[in-house]
Design an enzyme around this catalytic site. Structure first.
Site, PDB file in Angstrom:
ATOM      1  N   LYS A  81       1.287  -0.645   0.163  1.00  0.00           N
ATOM      2  CA  LYS A  81      -0.186   0.403  -0.417  1.00  0.00           C
ATOM      3  C   LYS A  81       1.243   1.267  -0.202  1.00  0.00           C
ATOM      4  CE  LYS A  81      -2.725   3.184   2.552  1.00  0.00           C
ATOM      5  NZ  LYS A  81      -3.916   3.236   3.791  1.00  0.00           N
ATOM      6  N   GLY A 117      -8.259   9.293   9.544  1.00  0.00           N
ATOM      7  CA  GLY A 117      -8.083   9.134  10.375  1.00  0.00           C
ATOM      8  C   GLY A 117      -9.616  10.722  10.851  1.00  0.00           C
ATOM      9  N   ALA A 151      -9.671   5.631   3.383  1.00  0.00           N
ATOM     10  CA  ALA A 151      -9.301   6.727   4.331  1.00  0.00           C
ATOM     11  C   ALA A 151     -11.059   7.275   4.393  1.00  0.00           C
ATOM     12  CB  ALA A 151      -8.495   7.772   3.804  1.00  0.00           C
ATOM     13  N   GLY A 152     -11.024   8.166   5.330  1.00  0.00           N
ATOM     14  CA  GLY A 152     -12.746   9.091   5.626  1.00  0.00           C
ATOM     15  C   GLY A 152     -13.449   8.394   6.649  1.00  0.00           C
ATOM     16  N   THR A 156      -9.223   3.279  11.609  1.00  0.00           N
ATOM     17  CA  THR A 156      -9.467   4.190  12.488  1.00  0.00           C
ATOM     18  C   THR A 156     -11.070   4.034  13.219  1.00  0.00           C
ATOM     19  OG1 THR A 156      -7.559   5.644  12.216  1.00  0.00           O
ATOM     20  CG2 THR A 156      -9.457   6.239  13.198  1.00  0.00           C
TER      21      THR A 156
END
Lengths: 261, 66
Positions: free
Chosen positions: A102, A163, A189-190, A212
């Site tokens: 990644k 995050g 992400a997000g 997260t």
């Protein structure tokens, strides 16, 4: 027509991955909590970071993944330049015996947004060196296409900053990326809660990568299960084909045969 | 001689190998990789690769992240 997924699994770089929910391991308060969350998520592919060895570290995330039978996906988190990311990817390949990476090349610590110039440079070098490159990228459809043209095995646009839990800030761009992509699109992400993951799949993403939202939830295992269901629900809704949005109501009960006074 | 292992100076015998530098910071038998001056040295070559004064050795492993 089945009422489950259509049987076409997620295939990245020619290999089938048994779940469309890809997990990260960052932020979990303990290895025990991490193990419970990963199990509840049903994930088959999970990211780790590469850092200097710490003799005082207790318990290895690699042991947890091995016990759970989960494939490891090393990342280049924390790298600011193509050079740093390429070296980190090569160290990961040597340490973990995988040529998958990644690829993260970030611009600054405040936003953790990708640096597109360094990202493309690193992707070119790693693809040329035989890596299966999964780049964490912005939600720019042009950049996503360039990364695919370079030979990346997938593209992983962000929904919002890492995050942040802000969800998918530009669903239109994600749709544009999906429309043109010839490699898997993984929303990365997000994601803040289950509906964000479901939306990603409804928009046509092939998978969702998150950490997260689960590891820092009050009950990580419960949120992991929610994400698993959300990804499946969003995928099914995408396959089912949603109804068009209308400006006015459309009665679902007939008007004929009403009792009259 | 003095080399830099994971950012910290260390005294190692002259002609010490990458394997000795790695052993100075970890006992892990797997899941570890090493680079000398930004070039990866394969594990199979650790014992035979001699370090030189001021070499920078990085020894990495997987941690929670991403």
């Amino acid at each position: 027509m089945g009422t489950t997924d259509d049987g076409e699994g997620l295939v990245i770089a020619g290999e089938e991955i048994g779940s469309r929910l890809i997990m990260g391991t960052g932020g979990a308060p303990s290895m025990h909590v991490l193990r419970e969350a990963l199990t509840a998520s049903g994930t088959a592919l999970t990211t780790v970071a590469m850092r200097r060895v710490d003799a005082s570290a207790r318990g290895s995330v690699l042991d947890v993944l091995a016990e759970c039978g989960i494939r490891v996906l090393p990342n280049t988190a924390g790298c600011f330049t193509a050079g740093e990311a390429v070296l980190t990817a090569k160290l990961a390949r040597e340490a973990l015996g995988t040529h998958w990476v990644k690829l993260e090349v970030i611009a600054d610590e405040r936003t953790l947004l990708p640096d597109p110039i360094e990202l493309v440079e690193a992707a070119e070098q790693l693809v040329a060196d035989g890596f299966a490159v999964l780049p964490y990228t912005s939600d720019d459809p042009v950049l996503a296409r360039r990364l695919e043209q370079i030979g990346c095995a997938a593209v992983m646009p962000l929904g919002s900053p890492i995050g942040s839990g802000l969800g998918i800030r530009n669903p239109h761009n994600i749709e544009l990326i999906v429309e043109r992509a010839g490699v898997p699109v993984i929303l990365d992400a997000g994601v803040g809660t289950a509906s964000d993951a479901a939306l990603a799949m409804e928009l046509g993403c092939d998978a969702v990568l998150l950490a997260t939202a689960v590891t820092r939830a009050q009950s990580p295992a419960r949120m992991a299960a929610a994400m698993r269901h959300a990804v499946e629900a969003g995928r099914l809704a995408r396959l089912a084909g949603r109804i068009p949005k209308r400006r006015y109501a459309q009665a679902s009960s007939p008007f004929e045969g009403l009792a009259t006074s | 001689m003095r080399v830099i292992v994971n950012g910290k100076p260390r005294e190692l015998p002259d002609g010490a190998s990458v394997a000795e530098a790695v052993a100075a910071v970890t006992t892990a038998a797997s899941g570890v990789a090493a680079a000398v001056n930004d070039e990866v040295v394969r594990r199979s070559a650790w014992a035979a690769t001699e370090l030189r004064e001021a070499d920078r050795v990085e020894v990495l492993t997987a941690v929670q992240g991403g």
